[in-house]
Motif scaffolding. Structure first.
Motif, PDB file in Angstrom:
ATOM      1  N   ASN A 287     -10.749  -2.952  -7.636  1.00  0.00           N
ATOM      2  CA  ASN A 287      -9.524  -3.764  -6.919  1.00  0.00           C
ATOM      3  C   ASN A 287      -8.591  -4.369  -7.949  1.00  0.00           C
ATOM      4  O   ASN A 287      -8.905  -4.973  -8.716  1.00  0.00           O
ATOM      5  CB  ASN A 287     -10.108  -4.530  -5.666  1.00  0.00           C
ATOM      6  CG  ASN A 287     -10.806  -3.555  -4.805  1.00  0.00           C
ATOM      7  OD1 ASN A 287     -10.622  -2.570  -4.368  1.00  0.00           O
ATOM      8  ND2 ASN A 287     -11.983  -3.953  -4.421  1.00  0.00           N
TER       9      ASN A 287
ATOM     10  N   ASN B 271       0.640  -1.250  -0.042  1.00  0.00           N
ATOM     11  CA  ASN B 271      -0.089  -0.008   0.145  1.00  0.00           C
ATOM     12  C   ASN B 271       0.918   1.040  -0.073  1.00  0.00           C
ATOM     13  O   ASN B 271       0.602   2.113   0.727  1.00  0.00           O
ATOM     14  CB  ASN B 271      -0.944   0.009   1.204  1.00  0.00           C
ATOM     15  CG  ASN B 271      -2.118   0.925   0.985  1.00  0.00           C
ATOM     16  OD1 ASN B 271      -2.422   1.338  -0.126  1.00  0.00           O
ATOM     17  ND2 ASN B 271      -2.425   1.851   2.146  1.00  0.00           N
TER      18      ASN B 271
ATOM     19  N   ARG C 178      -6.724  -4.788 -12.493  1.00  0.00           N
ATOM     20  CA  ARG C 178      -7.433  -4.050 -11.896  1.00  0.00           C
ATOM     21  C   ARG C 178      -8.444  -3.364 -12.908  1.00  0.00           C
ATOM     22  O   ARG C 178      -8.551  -2.704 -13.618  1.00  0.00           O
ATOM     23  CB  ARG C 178      -6.928  -2.744 -11.311  1.00  0.00           C
ATOM     24  CG  ARG C 178      -7.603  -1.911 -10.402  1.00  0.00           C
ATOM     25  CD  ARG C 178      -6.524  -0.506 -10.072  1.00  0.00           C
ATOM     26  NE  ARG C 178      -5.428  -0.999  -9.543  1.00  0.00           N
ATOM     27  CZ  ARG C 178      -5.367  -0.968  -7.886  1.00  0.00           C
ATOM     28  NH1 ARG C 178      -6.501  -0.629  -7.529  1.00  0.00           N
ATOM     29  NH2 ARG C 178      -4.293  -1.301  -7.523  1.00  0.00           N
TER      30      ARG C 178
ATOM     31  N   ASP D 226     -13.690  -8.504 -12.970  1.00  0.00           N
ATOM     32  CA  ASP D 226     -13.854  -8.947 -11.484  1.00  0.00           C
ATOM     33  C   ASP D 226     -15.431  -9.415 -11.564  1.00  0.00           C
ATOM     34  O   ASP D 226     -16.353  -8.522 -11.650  1.00  0.00           O
ATOM     35  CB  ASP D 226     -13.831  -7.443 -10.703  1.00  0.00           C
ATOM     36  CG  ASP D 226     -13.980  -7.701  -9.246  1.00  0.00           C
ATOM     37  OD1 ASP D 226     -14.394  -8.810  -8.887  1.00  0.00           O
ATOM     38  OD2 ASP D 226     -13.624  -6.791  -8.563  1.00  0.00           O
TER      39      ASP D 226
ATOM     40  N   GLN E 292      -0.970   3.839  -9.846  1.00  0.00           N
ATOM     41  CA  GLN E 292      -1.615   2.683  -9.479  1.00  0.00           C
ATOM     42  C   GLN E 292      -0.939   1.323 -10.334  1.00  0.00           C
ATOM     43  O   GLN E 292      -0.886   1.795 -11.636  1.00  0.00           O
ATOM     44  CB  GLN E 292      -3.105   2.158  -9.322  1.00  0.00           C
ATOM     45  CG  GLN E 292      -3.512   3.092  -8.115  1.00  0.00           C
ATOM     46  CD  GLN E 292      -5.102   2.988  -8.135  1.00  0.00           C
ATOM     47  OE1 GLN E 292      -5.704   2.658  -8.974  1.00  0.00           O
ATOM     48  NE2 GLN E 292      -5.630   3.205  -6.914  1.00  0.00           N
TER      49      GLN E 292
END
Ligand code: SF4
Length: 331
Positions: A311, A15, A322, A327, A238
């Motif tokens: 996520n 993180n 992601r 997902d 990210q």
């Protein structure tokens, strides 16, 4: 974490965030944050090369520098050789830090112009109080030979060398402290095409000889394919996809990765691939929209993408992505 039949995890990042505050107003105060790195999780096994790719400004260089402690982190953890660098004492940090080194993009800018090659390579050993003057001199001579130069080069200054030779000196300096992890920040992008392969081959040889682990930051997908085992694709601070190099180049799943890879020329002319041209604005890292960060450029955008940030999920076989398209739990 070395066990029977298992490999040692050299680096874990949890993180990790780096926000650069933006100040404004008559009485200066923080009015916003530029989110250069925004919640990155990754790990690198010993001996592995992890590539980090993405467009300029995606945060990949900042990520490398925050891991090394060259830039202070805002949040998150860096665990290196099972030691949490974000919680250890200053003394322990200093001892651990010498095992992580960096090779910079611009070799000339990274070498002090008034120091001879000999002093440039010796400097890290002096700073860490390693060896006697005689031992350091012998080590400097070893290192200059290891990177393909000779002792005759040691009394010279950086400006007397070509770009490729300067990068070899930068590599010798990075190796001076016997590092385990080397962060290679675009190490060949400033070099002539003709000498890039020489430096890449040198890095590969050194990795094998000294059991080095690399984090290889680059925007050049062809180079990354050649040198990396695993690749992480970064977008706006990210990681949006992580997979083994074979899996990622064979079947990129994230729409951003798919578009990036569609531009790679195919060696087999019978294999056709649609070239995907990304349109739409890249959001500012100061004003990141709700939902998916890639939505303004994504040709698969759905309603859920505007509301919920996806996520990073494991699709199996260590392939992480992601994206709501992949997902099953997306709302
Ligand atoms: Fe595109 Fe939605 Fe996936 Fe984002 S989450 S990449 S907008 S499909």
């Amino acid at each position: 974490m070395i066990g029977a039949g298992s490999v040692e995890m050299l680096l874990r990042v949890k993180n990790l965030k780096k926000y650069f505050p933006i100040t404004g107003g008559i009485i200066p105060r923080v009015i916003s944050n530029l989110k250069a790195v925004d919640g990155v999780d990754l790990h690198i096994q010993r001996g592995e090369t992890l590539g980090i790719v993405g467009e300029s400004g995606c945060g990949k260089t900042t990520l490398g520098r925050v891991i090394l402690g060259l830039i202070d982190r805002t949040d998150g953890e860096v665990i290196f050789k099972n030691v949490n660098l974000t919680q250890c004492s200053a003394k322990e940090y200093r001892q651990m830090r010498r095992h992580m080194q960096i090779i910079f993009q611009d070799p000339f800018a990274s070498l002090h112009p008034r120091l001879t090659v000999s002093r440039l390579i010796e400097e890290p050993m002096k700073i860490h109080g390693i060896g006697t003057a005689k031992e350091r001199k012998a080590r400097v001579e070893d290192l200059i030979n290891i990177v393909g130069l000779s002792s005759d080069h040691l009394p010279k200054y950086p400006h007397e060398f070509s770009g490729g030779q300067q990068q070899r000196i930068g590599i010798a300096r990075a190796l001076a402290l016997n590092p385990d992890l080397v962060i290679c920040d675009e190490p060949v992008s400033a070099l002539d095409v003709s000498i890039r392969s020489q430096i890449l081959n040198l890095l590969a040889d050194l990795q094998e000889k000294y059991d080095l682990t690399y984090m290889f930051i680059s925007h050049d997908l062809a180079v990354v394919r050649h040198v990396c085992d695993t690749v992480g694709v970064m977008y706006l601070g990210q990681l949006v996809e992580v997979a083994s190099v074979d899996e990622l180049y064979a079947s990129p799943l994230h729409p951003y990765t798919e578009a990036l890879f569609s531009a790679i020329p195919r060696t087999d002319p019978t294999l056709k691939r649609e070239r995907i041209v990304l349109s739409g604005e890249v959001p500012s890292p100061v004003d990141i929209p709700a939902g998916c960060r890639f939505q303004s450029r994504c040709r698969y955008r759905m309603d859920v993408c505007k509301e919920h940030e996806p996520n990073l999920i494991d699709r199996g076989r260590e392939h992480y992505i992601r994206c709501h398209l992949h997902d099953q739990t997306a709302t």
